[in-house]
Design a protein around this motif. Sequence first.
Motif, PDB file in Angstrom:
ATOM      1  N   ILE A  96      35.576  40.080  48.363  1.00 49.02           N
ATOM      2  CA  ILE A  96      34.811  40.184  47.106  1.00 49.02           C
ATOM      3  C   ILE A  96      34.412  38.791  46.608  1.00 49.02           C
ATOM      4  N   THR A 102      40.301  39.092  40.475  1.00 47.60           N
ATOM      5  CA  THR A 102      39.960  40.492  40.792  1.00 47.60           C
ATOM      6  C   THR A 102      40.994  41.467  40.231  1.00 47.60           C
ATOM      7  N   THR A 111      34.023  45.284  35.281  1.00 47.44           N
ATOM      8  CA  THR A 111      33.439  46.016  36.403  1.00 47.44           C
ATOM      9  C   THR A 111      33.152  47.471  36.023  1.00 47.44           C
ATOM     10  N   THR A 138      25.216  45.846  41.730  1.00 50.42           N
ATOM     11  CA  THR A 138      26.325  45.412  42.606  1.00 50.42           C
ATOM     12  C   THR A 138      26.235  46.139  43.950  1.00 50.42           C
ATOM     13  N   ALA A 141      28.798  46.571  47.355  1.00 47.67           N
ATOM     14  CA  ALA A 141      30.054  47.323  47.325  1.00 47.67           C
ATOM     15  C   ALA A 141      29.966  48.540  48.243  1.00 47.67           C
ATOM     16  N   GLY A 146      34.948  46.065  48.277  1.00 49.17           N
ATOM     17  CA  GLY A 146      33.839  45.308  47.703  1.00 49.17           C
ATOM     18  C   GLY A 146      33.441  44.207  48.656  1.00 49.17           C
ATOM     19  N   SER A 147      32.395  43.448  48.263  1.00 50.28           N
ATOM     20  CA  SER A 147      31.908  42.375  49.107  1.00 50.28           C
ATOM     21  C   SER A 147      30.930  41.536  48.293  1.00 50.28           C
ATOM     22  N   ILE A 151      32.077  44.767  43.384  1.00 44.39           N
ATOM     23  CA  ILE A 151      33.320  45.527  43.571  1.00 44.39           C
ATOM     24  C   ILE A 151      33.025  47.027  43.624  1.00 44.39           C
TER      25      ILE A 151
END
Length: 332
Positions: A96, A102, A111, A138, A141, A146-147, A151
């Motif tokens: 993430i 996080t 988030t 986002t 995700a 996530g990435s 998330i």
Amino acid sequence: MGASPANAAPTASLQRRQKISGLPVVYHEAYSAPQLPPGHRFPMVRICSVPFYAADHLVHVPDELPTHETLQLVHTAEFVDSFTGGTLDEARMKRIGFGDVTRSPVLIERTLAEVAGTLLTARLALRHGLACNTAGGTHHAFPDSGSGFCILNDLAVTAAVLLEEARVERVLILDLDVHQGDGTALMFQDEPRVFTMSVHGESNFPARKQRSDLDVPLPDGTADDEYLRVLGEMLPPVLSCFQPDLVLYDAGVDPHKDDSLGKLALTDQGLLRRELQVLDTCLAADIPVAGYVGGGYSPDLNVLARRHTLLHRAASEMWDSYELGSRESMPE
Ligand SMILES: [Zn+2]
């Protein structure tokens, strides 16, 4: 339905009777709350400037956070539980890119608020024709992880909720962030009611691309005229063939020539023309649009905030020229 801070939570029915005096803009104070280490590339603080430029708009605040059940329309139960419980493993936190933050309650709330705001923006767009969030997009995700600073996939959750509620039959997710909308593409690869279109830098993150319904990879250095020409060729046929009931528009500003992570070469004027072109194309076809800020990276947060507001400037202009404020609101 969110409440205007200036109006102390009017009821939904009251809100419906009010004449909307401007473009609906969605904001939540949690958007800019988490503190990342100095110099971190993801500038959450950029959203702080939003209340100033949104002063002319009716600002809507999401009044509830999404339930686990809602998130599980696109995410795995295990991922939702781990993330919201603050127990996400090191490997997934690393992917993430926010480090130990996080697991912090403030980032977890942020988030969730972003997902809530994205859904509220879409509901407002369905009601009024056009609405913009001050966060959202986002798109990296995935169902179980996530990435790339993403998330939970707010766009995917929103499309899935509206389909589940039968508020819409077809949704176009138009992703013009410079990075491919890989998580969104994967989540809906077998869902014919969602069309994913991603226009992105072909050499940029993610290295391993997923397959969107329509991918438009652009070479490094692509500038305003070529970008807008390609977009003008690609978007209208998608609208006329797929006939979406709603467009979720990720207006990432990272195709800008000065973006730290970009590699394309759009100017401020080019981005403004892009937003006007997208909104005008959709609204002319009578398709509601919900706009999201997407990605954007610069060490100068004022410059970045201004760049993000090009979406809201364009949307305000379109709001006026299509006289959406005087249009009869759609029933809830
Ligand atoms: Zn991006």
